[in-house]
Design an enzyme around this catalytic site. Structure first.
Site, PDB file in Angstrom:
ATOM      1  N   ASP A 169      39.140  37.711  50.105  1.00  0.00           N
ATOM      2  CA  ASP A 169      38.727  38.753  49.163  1.00  0.00           C
ATOM      3  C   ASP A 169      38.697  40.103  49.871  1.00  0.00           C
ATOM      4  OD1 ASP A 169      37.355  40.456  47.366  1.00  0.00           O
ATOM      5  OD2 ASP A 169      36.283  38.752  46.514  1.00  0.00           O
ATOM      6  N   HIS A 192      39.979  37.507  45.750  1.00  0.00           N
ATOM      7  CA  HIS A 192      39.038  37.876  44.704  1.00  0.00           C
ATOM      8  C   HIS A 192      39.510  37.293  43.368  1.00  0.00           C
ATOM      9  CE1 HIS A 192      35.739  40.169  43.083  1.00  0.00           C
ATOM     10  NE2 HIS A 192      36.524  40.646  42.136  1.00  0.00           N
ATOM     11  N   CYS A 200      32.545  38.159  39.392  1.00  0.00           N
ATOM     12  CA  CYS A 200      32.850  39.519  39.863  1.00  0.00           C
ATOM     13  C   CYS A 200      31.629  40.418  39.637  1.00  0.00           C
ATOM     14  CB  CYS A 200      34.100  40.040  39.154  1.00  0.00           C
ATOM     15  SG  CYS A 200      34.708  41.620  39.762  1.00  0.00           S
TER      16      CYS A 200
END
Length: 291
Positions: free
Chosen positions: A223, A259, A166
């Site tokens: 995502d 994600h 991330c």
């Protein structure tokens, strides 16, 4: 503004002196799918890393079988955390790498800006802490973590890799564009493009021509925070670049993953994609002579 030292990083007071225990409050409740890696056969625990502007905490895991003899030294992997800092998940990732024969070290890169482990709101974490962390400080602290490892006789400092998730995924690309000693990087769903500012002047799309090590990018096709078009454009730009490290880089998109699909402690976890990505990570490091 805090004074700036010779390395270009601000001499801020270190606010976080020790790592939190357990998972960050913002991710409560923790999913039942959360993996737990024991420390049997490992030297694993909290450390203090000397930087150009004071010591910061970190976590280190290394196999007990790693020894000072050249062939027994463990390759070094820098583990770059998400916006939740070095909480239990990142510590567990370090132990997973140590079980695979690596010297894994995760510096707390938000130590000067605040303790994100006690914050419960994602937006608050971003506005109060993450947005105030300069890229120059992050890259300098990663160099300090690598230097820490290099001084340990159990670590093979000439074999250096980096992995990030991330927020840390973006950092992987930036570090690969700065550190010539790096041999390989793996970026898990870090942003490719974004709004720049004085503290964050570049994104991965901006550093392709400057890469000094090949990067494997692992992204989710679903995502919502990282448009798949930007990931595809990054892959195309890497292939078209004249930089040999860019051409050696690779991007893989998991169509069914969103994600944070590696985060086994969150509902976003996508087991099949995460397991394949972990295998690709170890294979990538092996391909680039880390093992």
């Amino acid at each position: 503004m805090p004074p700036v030292n010779a390395s270009g990083t601000s001499r801020r007071q270190v606010l976080v002196q020790t790592l939190s225990t357990g998972f960050a409050l913002a991710v409560s409740p923790v999913s039942a799918s959360a993996l737990t890696t024991d420390s049997d056969g490992l030297d694993a625990g909290e450390i203090r890393i000397a930087t150009s502007s004071g010591d910061i905490p970190g976590y280190r895991a290394v196999p007990l079988e790693a020894k000072a003899k050249a062939k027994a030294k463990a390759p070094v992997v820098l583990v770059v955390h998400e916006i939740f800092g070095v909480h239990e998940h990142i510590k567990d990732v370090c132990r997973r790498f140590a079980k695979a024969g690596y010297y894994a070290i995760a510096p707390e890169l938000f130590a000067r800006q605040g303790d994100v482990s006690k914050l419960t709101d994602f937006k608050e974490i971003q506005s109060k802490v993450v947005s105030k962390v300069p890229d120059a400080q992050v890259l300098s602290d990663l160099d300090a973590a690598a230097a820490f490892a290099k001084k340990d006789p159990r670590a093979n400092g000439s074999k250096l890799a980096i992995i990030g998730f991330c927020w840390g995924g973006r950092v992987v690309w930036l570090y690969a564009a700065q550190q010539p000693a790096l041999q390989a990087g793996v970026a898990w769903y870090g942003k490719i493009t974004g709004e720049t500012d004085a503290l964050h002047p570049r994104f991965p799309a901006d550093v392709i021509s400057q890469l000094k090590a090949p990067v494997l990018g692992l992204y989710g096709g679903k995502d919502r925070g990282i448009p798949v078009e930007t990931v595809q454009q990054q892959a195309q730009a890497l292939a078209a670049a004249s930089n040999a490290f860019a051409q050696a880089s690779s991007i893989h998109i998991y169509p069914e993953a969103g994600h944070a699909f590696f985060a086994d402690y969150r509902p976003s976890f996508h087991k099949q994609s995460a397991e394949d990505g972990w295998k690709r990570t170890l294979d990538w490091f092996k391909r680039h002579h880390l093992k």
